[in-house]
Design an enzyme around this catalytic site. Structure first.
Site, short mmCIF file in Angstrom:
data_model
loop_
_atom_site.label_atom_id
_atom_site.label_comp_id
_atom_site.label_asym_id
_atom_site.label_seq_id
_atom_site.Cartn_x
_atom_site.Cartn_y
_atom_site.Cartn_z
CG HIS A 7 -5.78 -2.13 9.34
ND1 HIS A 7 -5.90 -0.84 9.70
CD2 HIS A 7 -4.31 -2.32 9.07
CE1 HIS A 7 -4.66 -0.33 9.92
NE2 HIS A 7 -4.06 -1.25 9.45
CG ASP A 30 -0.55 -0.51 2.41
OD1 ASP A 30 0.97 -0.26 2.65
OD2 ASP A 30 -1.13 -0.80 3.57
CD GLU A 78 -8.70 1.02 8.23
OE1 GLU A 78 -8.86 0.19 9.30
OE2 GLU A 78 -8.04 1.77 8.14
CG ASN A 136 -8.63 -1.34 12.62
OD1 ASN A 136 -7.82 -2.11 12.06
ND2 ASN A 136 -9.16 -0.43 11.92
C1 GLP Z 1 -0.54 0.18 8.80
C2 GLP Z 1 -0.25 -0.35 7.35
C3 GLP Z 1 -0.46 -2.04 7.37
C4 GLP Z 1 0.49 -2.34 8.54
C5 GLP Z 1 -0.30 -2.13 9.85
C6 GLP Z 1 0.08 -2.27 11.10
O1 GLP Z 1 -1.73 1.07 8.73
N1 GLP Z 1 -1.02 -0.15 6.28
O2 GLP Z 1 0.30 -2.42 6.28
O3 GLP Z 1 0.88 -3.80 8.46
O4 GLP Z 1 -1.03 -0.73 9.44
O5 GLP Z 1 1.18 -1.53 11.42
P1 GLP Z 1 2.30 -1.38 12.72
O6 GLP Z 1 3.08 -2.52 12.28
O7 GLP Z 1 2.83 -0.01 12.66
O8 GLP Z 1 1.41 -1.69 13.77
#
Ligand code: GLP
Length: 253
Positions: A138, A68, A143, A136
């Site tokens: 995702h 992404d 989402e 959450n």
């Molecule tokens: C983000 C990204 C995801 C990521 C997830 C966890 O928003 N879009 O690809 O894996 O949330 O993030 P973190 O590792 O900072 O908790």
């Protein structure tokens, strides 16, 4: 599903990095889906070390695809995922990666950009997809409520995701992102989900043991034939050998 429980995120990162380094050092062409976020920082740090120690690249062709990117954003912006990848991985391991694809955050027509990326993925299925987990549930920027049939597209960021990602983003975060869809993620031959910390404990338990529902995007992984979840002990504290069955094994490192 295989769950690997490591004492801390360091050992977990080491485990994930070894799997990716092994893939990147083969003599065949491999396509790897990469993720961003705090979780991936130690994974990439370890991967850089391991590849450097190995000291030689495989003879294969390694191509990477990122999950992404924010939109709109210049790829050179410090907060972009393009820059995150450059800082934490690409600038250190360029001999090992022949080509990397990241959705363009500066694309004037996001639908066209998503279509381009989608066609690339259709031509070049991923051997492995690395995933982080949102608090959450995702995956990517898909989402809760996202259709399991979703494809690469522009999405609006939820306020909770923006808040959560804010520490890694200087200035005001864009309201949108471009993300691979859930159906795209599920087409990877293997999926490695990496989960660290007590804040993810509840959602990880729900994703693995709860019902498969669009309310928890990561729960779809229960239906994928080749998923490895690598978690630290705190994140995995809701799972134990008691939950093991024909499709779930829990291994403690
Ligand atoms: C983000 C990204 C995801 C990521 C997830 C966890 O928003 N879009 O690809 O894996 O949330 O993030 P973190 O590792 O900072 O908790």
């Amino acid at each position: 599903m295989k769950v690997i429980v490591a004492p801390h995120k360091e050992e977990a990162s080491d485990y994930v990095a070894s799997s990716i380094a092994a893939l990147m050092s083969t003599d065949r062409s491999v396509r790897i889906g990469l993720a961003t976020g705090e979780t991936m920082v130690s994974v990439y740090q370890e991967l850089v070390q391991q590849l450097t120690i190995r000291g030689q690249c495989g003879m294969g062709y390694v191509e990477t695809f990122n999950l992404d990117e924010y939109w709109p954003i210049e790829p050179g912006h410090f907060g972009s995922f393009a820059q995150f990848m450059h800082r934490h991985l690409f600038s250190h391991v360029s001999p090992w990666i022949q080509r990397s694809h990241i959705l363009r955050g500066d694309a004037p027509h996001p639908n066209v950009e998503c279509g381009r990326f989608q066609s690339l993925l259709a031509e070049r299925p991923l051997d492995a997809q690395l995933l982080g987990l949102g608090v959450n549930g995702h995956i990517g920027f898909n989402e809760p409520g996202t259709s399991f049939q979703s494809r690469t597209r522009k999405v609006m960021l939820s306020s909770s995701t923006k808040k959560r990602n804010a520490p890694q983003f200087p200035g005001e975060m864009p309201d949108y992102a471009l993300t691979m869809g859930i159906a795209d993620i599920m087409e990877a031959k293997a999926i490695i989900l990496v989960v660290f910390g007590s804040q993810k404990q509840e959602v990880l338990t729900r994703a693995i043991l709860g019902s498969v529902s669009e309310d928890c995007p990561a729960s779809i992984l229960q239906t994928h034939p080749n998923v490895t979840i690598v978690a630290d002990k705190v994140a995995a504290s809701g799972l134990s050998h008691e939950h093991e069955n024909l499709s779930l094994t829990v291994t403690t490192l």
